[in-house]
Design a protein around this motif. Sequence first.
Motif, PDB file in Angstrom:
ATOM      1  N   GLU A  87      -9.784  -3.200  47.695  1.00 38.32           N
ATOM      2  CA  GLU A  87      -9.852  -3.088  46.241  1.00 38.32           C
ATOM      3  C   GLU A  87      -8.461  -2.888  45.609  1.00 38.32           C
ATOM      4  N   CYS A  88      -7.436  -2.729  46.428  1.00 43.61           N
ATOM      5  CA  CYS A  88      -6.085  -2.453  45.935  1.00 43.61           C
ATOM      6  C   CYS A  88      -5.452  -3.713  45.360  1.00 43.61           C
ATOM      7  N   GLU A  89      -4.853  -3.569  44.194  1.00 45.65           N
ATOM      8  CA  GLU A  89      -4.159  -4.684  43.574  1.00 45.65           C
ATOM      9  C   GLU A  89      -2.663  -4.621  43.829  1.00 45.65           C
ATOM     10  N   ASN A  90      -2.135  -3.424  44.096  1.00 45.15           N
ATOM     11  CA  ASN A  90      -0.710  -3.262  44.348  1.00 45.15           C
ATOM     12  C   ASN A  90      -0.382  -3.537  45.810  1.00 45.15           C
TER      13      ASN A  90
END
Length: 116
Positions: A87-90
């Motif tokens: 779920e991480c965008e970074n």
Amino acid sequence: MKLFDGLIIEIRELIEHADRDGQTRMFPEGDVTSWASAGKRNIVLKPDMGVELGNPSDESASFLVWTNNLDLVRDGAIWLDGPDIWECENRHMPFGKIVLIGGRGFDEENCSERYR
């Protein structure tokens, strides 16, 4: 060690009642994928990662606390506060890990090796 029992109680209360953003989840025993042992290695190279957790430029913490009082720990449960890896965008994020261990025979000399 009785010294850490109060700390474990405070950590559990904090985790179990923390749901600031609706992303706190608990994975009970048996609901997690087994990870292959890294043996003596503890470094993952950047090309092998999707997200870097705990980059030195981010705030991060990791520690373990142990007790002989098995009633203070929930065997096998994992609490996640924040996004999961997929779920991480970074590309890198701060990281915190607290490991609560209930067992016999832990002391200052052997806890690191037993933790591995």
